[in-house]
Design a protein around this motif. Sequence first.
Motif, PDB file in Angstrom:
ATOM      1  N   ALA B  14       0.774  -1.172  -0.081  1.00 52.31           N
ATOM      2  CA  ALA B  14       0.090  -0.013   0.018  1.00 52.31           C
ATOM      3  C   ALA B  14       0.962   1.215  -0.084  1.00 52.31           C
ATOM      4  CB  ALA B  14      -0.899  -0.085   1.283  1.00 52.31           C
ATOM      5  N   SER B  15       0.208   2.347  -0.410  1.00 52.78           N
ATOM      6  CA  SER B  15       1.191   3.602  -0.190  1.00 52.78           C
ATOM      7  C   SER B  15       1.006   4.118   1.106  1.00 52.78           C
ATOM      8  CB  SER B  15       0.210   4.636  -1.115  1.00 52.78           C
ATOM      9  OG  SER B  15       0.444   4.441  -2.406  1.00 52.78           O
ATOM     10  N   GLY B  16       2.186   4.647   1.669  1.00 54.84           N
ATOM     11  CA  GLY B  16       2.231   4.870   3.016  1.00 54.84           C
ATOM     12  C   GLY B  16       1.390   6.396   3.179  1.00 54.84           C
ATOM     13  N   GLY B  17       0.677   6.442   4.330  1.00 54.74           N
ATOM     14  CA  GLY B  17      -0.204   7.365   4.823  1.00 54.74           C
ATOM     15  C   GLY B  17       0.399   7.952   6.076  1.00 54.74           C
ATOM     16  N   ALA B  18      -0.457   8.961   6.676  1.00 53.82           N
ATOM     17  CA  ALA B  18      -0.020   9.584   7.763  1.00 53.82           C
ATOM     18  C   ALA B  18      -0.083   8.559   9.015  1.00 53.82           C
ATOM     19  CB  ALA B  18      -0.944  10.867   8.201  1.00 53.82           C
ATOM     20  N   ALA B  19      -0.965   7.526   8.833  1.00 51.20           N
ATOM     21  CA  ALA B  19      -0.890   6.644  10.002  1.00 51.20           C
ATOM     22  C   ALA B  19       0.270   5.703   9.976  1.00 51.20           C
ATOM     23  CB  ALA B  19      -2.271   5.750   9.900  1.00 51.20           C
ATOM     24  N   ASP B  20       0.946   5.607   8.936  1.00 51.55           N
ATOM     25  CA  ASP B  20       2.191   4.764   8.963  1.00 51.55           C
ATOM     26  C   ASP B  20       3.476   5.530   8.940  1.00 51.55           C
ATOM     27  OD1 ASP B  20       0.630   2.525   7.762  1.00 51.55           O
ATOM     28  OD2 ASP B  20       0.407   3.751   5.906  1.00 51.55           O
ATOM     29  N   ALA B  21       3.335   6.819   9.311  1.00 56.73           N
ATOM     30  CA  ALA B  21       4.508   7.778   9.771  1.00 56.73           C
ATOM     31  C   ALA B  21       5.417   7.230  10.756  1.00 56.73           C
ATOM     32  CB  ALA B  21       4.153   8.964   9.927  1.00 56.73           C
ATOM     33  N   VAL B  22       6.695   7.346  10.776  1.00 60.43           N
ATOM     34  CA  VAL B  22       7.736   7.031  11.778  1.00 60.43           C
ATOM     35  C   VAL B  22       8.044   8.338  12.281  1.00 60.43           C
ATOM     36  CG1 VAL B  22       9.692   5.806  12.677  1.00 60.43           C
ATOM     37  CG2 VAL B  22       8.219   5.043  10.594  1.00 60.43           C
ATOM     38  N   ASP B  23       7.929   8.944  13.495  1.00 59.67           N
ATOM     39  CA  ASP B  23       8.091  10.304  13.945  1.00 59.67           C
ATOM     40  C   ASP B  23       8.069  11.367  12.787  1.00 59.67           C
ATOM     41  OD1 ASP B  23       9.193   9.621  16.640  1.00 59.67           O
ATOM     42  OD2 ASP B  23      11.135   8.910  15.813  1.00 59.67           O
ATOM     43  N   GLY B  24       6.853  10.883  12.132  1.00 57.76           N
ATOM     44  CA  GLY B  24       6.492  12.290  11.312  1.00 57.76           C
ATOM     45  C   GLY B  24       6.895  12.177   9.774  1.00 57.76           C
ATOM     46  N   VAL B  25       7.723  10.955   9.479  1.00 61.39           N
ATOM     47  CA  VAL B  25       8.304  10.817   8.344  1.00 61.39           C
ATOM     48  C   VAL B  25       7.304   9.894   7.625  1.00 61.39           C
ATOM     49  CG1 VAL B  25      10.244   9.971   6.925  1.00 61.39           C
ATOM     50  CG2 VAL B  25      10.702  11.132   9.037  1.00 61.39           C
ATOM     51  N   VAL B  26       6.922  10.184   6.503  1.00 59.58           N
ATOM     52  CA  VAL B  26       5.825   8.982   6.060  1.00 59.58           C
ATOM     53  C   VAL B  26       6.458   8.163   4.890  1.00 59.58           C
ATOM     54  CG1 VAL B  26       3.821   9.016   4.501  1.00 59.58           C
ATOM     55  CG2 VAL B  26       3.969  10.720   6.297  1.00 59.58           C
ATOM     56  N   PRO B  27       6.434   6.760   5.061  1.00 55.66           N
ATOM     57  CA  PRO B  27       7.211   5.860   4.025  1.00 55.66           C
ATOM     58  C   PRO B  27       6.285   6.093   2.601  1.00 55.66           C
ATOM     59  CG  PRO B  27       5.619   4.817   5.556  1.00 55.66           C
ATOM     60  CD  PRO B  27       5.727   6.012   6.096  1.00 55.66           C
ATOM     61  N   ALA B  28       7.082   5.907   1.450  1.00 55.90           N
ATOM     62  CA  ALA B  28       6.413   5.665   0.414  1.00 55.90           C
ATOM     63  C   ALA B  28       5.528   4.591   0.177  1.00 55.90           C
ATOM     64  CB  ALA B  28       7.323   5.783  -0.841  1.00 55.90           C
ATOM     65  N   ARG B  29       6.027   3.509   0.874  1.00 58.96           N
ATOM     66  CA  ARG B  29       5.166   2.025   0.649  1.00 58.96           C
ATOM     67  C   ARG B  29       5.327   1.445   2.034  1.00 58.96           C
ATOM     68  NH1 ARG B  29       4.207   3.667  -3.424  1.00 58.96           N
ATOM     69  NH2 ARG B  29       4.106   2.864  -5.538  1.00 58.96           N
ATOM     70  N   VAL B  30       4.322   0.706   2.284  1.00 58.02           N
ATOM     71  CA  VAL B  30       3.785  -0.166   3.217  1.00 58.02           C
ATOM     72  C   VAL B  30       4.202  -1.599   2.614  1.00 58.02           C
ATOM     73  CG1 VAL B  30       2.575  -0.884   5.290  1.00 58.02           C
ATOM     74  CG2 VAL B  30       2.781   1.833   4.683  1.00 58.02           C
ATOM     75  N   VAL B  31       4.827  -2.457   3.003  1.00 58.61           N
ATOM     76  CA  VAL B  31       5.017  -3.919   2.262  1.00 58.61           C
ATOM     77  C   VAL B  31       5.000  -4.811   3.457  1.00 58.61           C
ATOM     78  CG1 VAL B  31       6.361  -5.310   0.733  1.00 58.61           C
ATOM     79  CG2 VAL B  31       6.528  -2.660   0.578  1.00 58.61           C
ATOM     80  N   ARG B  32       4.076  -5.678   3.319  1.00 58.46           N
ATOM     81  CA  ARG B  32       3.795  -6.775   4.464  1.00 58.46           C
ATOM     82  C   ARG B  32       4.283  -8.263   3.823  1.00 58.46           C
ATOM     83  NH1 ARG B  32      -2.067  -5.918   5.888  1.00 58.46           N
ATOM     84  NH2 ARG B  32      -1.635  -7.245   7.605  1.00 58.46           N
ATOM     85  N   PRO B  33       5.138  -8.658   3.885  1.00 60.13           N
ATOM     86  CA  PRO B  33       5.647 -10.028   3.174  1.00 60.13           C
ATOM     87  C   PRO B  33       5.150 -11.077   3.931  1.00 60.13           C
ATOM     88  CG  PRO B  33       7.531  -8.963   4.408  1.00 60.13           C
ATOM     89  CD  PRO B  33       6.446  -8.041   4.460  1.00 60.13           C
ATOM     90  N   GLY B  34       4.907 -12.272   3.420  1.00 58.97           N
ATOM     91  CA  GLY B  34       3.889 -13.238   3.986  1.00 58.97           C
ATOM     92  C   GLY B  34       5.066 -14.531   4.337  1.00 58.97           C
ATOM     93  N   SER B  35       6.431 -14.441   3.721  1.00 56.92           N
ATOM     94  CA  SER B  35       6.921 -15.684   4.182  1.00 56.92           C
ATOM     95  C   SER B  35       8.660 -15.108   4.381  1.00 56.92           C
ATOM     96  CB  SER B  35       7.046 -16.588   2.956  1.00 56.92           C
ATOM     97  OG  SER B  35       7.795 -15.825   2.098  1.00 56.92           O
ATOM     98  N   LEU B  36       9.581 -15.684   4.749  1.00 61.08           N
ATOM     99  CA  LEU B  36      10.821 -15.511   4.824  1.00 61.08           C
ATOM    100  C   LEU B  36      11.457 -15.082   3.668  1.00 61.08           C
ATOM    101  CD1 LEU B  36      13.535 -15.183   6.491  1.00 61.08           C
ATOM    102  CD2 LEU B  36      13.730 -17.743   6.587  1.00 61.08           C
TER     103      LEU B  36
END
Lengths: 475, 422
Positions: B14-36
């Motif tokens: 997903a595209s990063g949004g305000a809820a994904d920000a780390v100390d106010g820095v918003v990531p371009a992408r949120v990636v959720r791998p399903g395996s090692l």
Amino acid sequence: MLPASLVARLRAVVGADGIVDRPEALLVYECDGYTLERAAPEVVVLPRTPAEVSAVLRVLAADHVSFVPRGAGTGLSGGTLPIGAPVMIGTSRLGRIETIDVRNHRIVAQAGVVNQWVTNAVRAHGLCYAPDPSSQPACSIGGNIAENSGGPHTLKYGVTTNHVLGVELALPSGELVTLGGAVEDRPGYDLVGLVVGAEGTFGIVTRATLRLVRVPAAHRTLLAVFDSVDAASEAVSGIIAAGIVPAALEMMDRLIVQAVEAAFKVGLPTDAGAVLLIEIDGPAAGLDAHAARATAVCRTAGVREIRVARDEAERAALWKCRKRAFGAVGRLAPNYCTQDGVVPRTRVPEIVRHIAAVAARHRLRIANVFHAGDGNIHPILLFDERDRDEVARVRAAGREILETCVALGGSLTGEHGIGVEKVAEMPLLFGPDDLVAMTRLRAVFDPEGRANPHKIFPDAKVCVETRVPRRQAAV
Amino acid sequence: MTDWAALVGPTWVASGGAADAVDGVVPARVVRPGSLAEVQTVVRAVAEHRQALVASGRGAHLDMGAPPARLDVLLRLDRLTRVVDHQAADMTVTVEAGCPLAALGAALGSAGQWLSLDPPRPEETTVGGLVAANLSGPLRASQGGVRDLLIGLRVVNADGAVVAGGGRVVKNVAGYDLPKLHVGALGSVGVIVEATFKVRPRPPVEEAVVVACGTAREAAETALVLRDSDAAPLWLQVAGAGGLPEGPGEGAAAVVGLGGIAEEVADARACVERVGASLGLRTLFVTDGAALRARLGAFAVEPAAAVLRAATLPSEVGSVMERLAATARERQTVVRCLADAATGVVRAALTEVLAVGPLVKTVRPDLERHGGTLVVERAVPDAKVGVDVWGDPGPGLRLMRSLKAAFDPGGIFSPGRYVGSL
Ligand SMILES: Cc1cc2nc3c(=O)[nH]c(=O)nc-3n(C[C@H](O)[C@H](O)[C@H](O)COP(=O)(O)OP(=O)(O)OC[C@H]3O[C@@H](n4cnc5c(N)ncnc54)[C@H](O)[C@@H]3O)c2cc1C
């Protein structure tokens, strides 16, 4: 050969009495508690202070000379064997306990302080240093840190790494760096945790801040006598599985019991298959209940007899047997070597049976005295070093036992370290990527690889064939 | 540009949004791998494009550390939740990084065991976060921290390779203790994918006693008496005035947790009461010790502008608490303090964003002079502006820099968040 000018510079740092270089005097340093291989260093340097350690290392750094740290020389994996390292640096004169902070349960000790001295220094305050290797009357704090040593009571109290809060480390460059300290939770990587167990390959630990613990208010010490090692191992599994956390849970087999009884005459049953030393400690309330549960588990496993230490003297006698068991082994054979593999605790019965089978197959006598509650075995392989064939069988048997430990989900060593002894077995446990990560870590502390070289890692230069001739093996 | 959907499937990018920000820095992408294997692929892709990632579990503790210098990918491990292997009779457990502690606790609880680490928000705290952020709670006083219970770790390194350290047995000195490298490292040297811990039998009974005291200093002194008594505390906290969140007591107090079988706990309770009586202090018995412990542990994450963590010697806990309170008063603001008497860790919660920087600047130098430290453990982004959250990591900093360079040469793991801007 080291240039005479280098030795002269070392002498200028530590004084004439701090240099050992006469061949007959060097004999003492040609092996530690692992006697299968021997090699003497060219010179032993004995600094008196951390500053002298640093100065010695600066002299060596200038000429890119490798070195081996040495504490009391009780190590059991050949960690002090000087391979490709002409200079040995001994810590025996770094023997000062510097500060004792009773209120905060801290002590600062130099690296050469003997483990037992620490507890002696604080016992009057009701405190002790928990890691208690059986070699504690001799082994040094620096050696304990290098090996991350354990001991009988580490089942409940943890090993060395759980009790070291800070170290001062003399890096191979000579720089003295203080890591951690009396206050916990310093921000940053846990460098102290990495130095503990590094087997002297990061430099020389010169002093350490140790955590002290309160001496338990009360003990119940039981000796459970079994007809077979099998039955005793079942009891070990049963006690752990029942959720009892004894302070110690130690096993001795028949060979050991006989040797100990011959040496100390404390009335151990020499016809027993195995005995378990079970200690439960803590505040007095509840101890009897825990002891009763442990006793019940032993009964289920078919215990023949249970003796309870009635007072501190009886308790001390039982522990004397356990802690001096290694010494008593000297009665059984001219030489012995000890393996230190680990298995998941429930696999203790299996590994003990395997050891017996290996002994039979290789026509060897193997005695067992070990930290059963941790799954940390100590098969003692008896031999006579003059019998070359027997020595070869000892090596083969040792490797087979370790292979089985790994196959059962365990490890090559629980407390004695890899040293030179188990270098060839490291790939059984770790893949190339794991070993690369470890060598990267080593280079952070010791970029030139001059601190205790050729230990732990099966490096390319020292492959199995060339390794043995490089060292002067005793055989 | 990396085709993330091709790597982990379109559902898990997903595209990063305000809820994904780390100390106010918003990531371009949120990636959720399903395996090692997918974690490895993602790390390799990030490395190849010289991007930066922050690994996270459920995001419950991302307010720790300094703001990231760069952030392209928020790597969420919350799909890797398996309890891989719980050997109850061996008292060990191997678990994937994304498993929440509450779920792990349930699995262990059915065998009467626990992982004796009790950080706040167990439903939202994952195993990976527990290790990376070195989280703990009141139990640390008797049970030790992550470093004492972690026996093995698997990590994806900057090359995308899986590196294993330690193992699955309780005692093991083969090779370097690599797991220690990652404890509290905030993911700056690798992505933790799996951990193995020692577990212990959970005490069947847990109660608590609150010893009401006049001042924080008196409470800290009382706590040390209890530490050295036969009460053998399971945990031992010192509350400054108003530090006890709710429930018993309002003023300063020493709060002691007692665990074990019924007769042990009864004996320990009598011991605490004797200590209280001998010091002329009122004691208050709490039946549900575990619930009180959870409330005390939650102090570290309760809503505040910032929670500071001061570390000192146990004997200095009282005076550090008093100094924090006095400094706050001088600045016309309030702090509430709660400390662990056994480890010497004092937490101070501040409500005013603007008070954070000045308080840190005033109190830190004095603490550091005496061998202590002061870290801004958590804070809202505004409170971190212009504030050095870590303080002085000590003389090991040069080694730490080369360590970071050795394990993350390209600076892909959480750049800027760790000590010394690593
Ligand atoms: C009878 C007997 C019983 C034993 N029982 C136990 C036991 O119960 N549990 C256990 O864990 N071990 C036990 N051991 C093994 C041994 O005692 C320990 O490994 C001990 O910690 C070694 O300490 P030492 O001072 O003798 O070190 P040494 O043998 O001198 O050195 C060991 C290693 O540490 C390095 N080293 C030493 N000092 C320093 C320093 N200051 N800085 C950096 N590196 C250093 C050396 O280079 C070497 O690699 C036993 C040994 C014997 C002989």
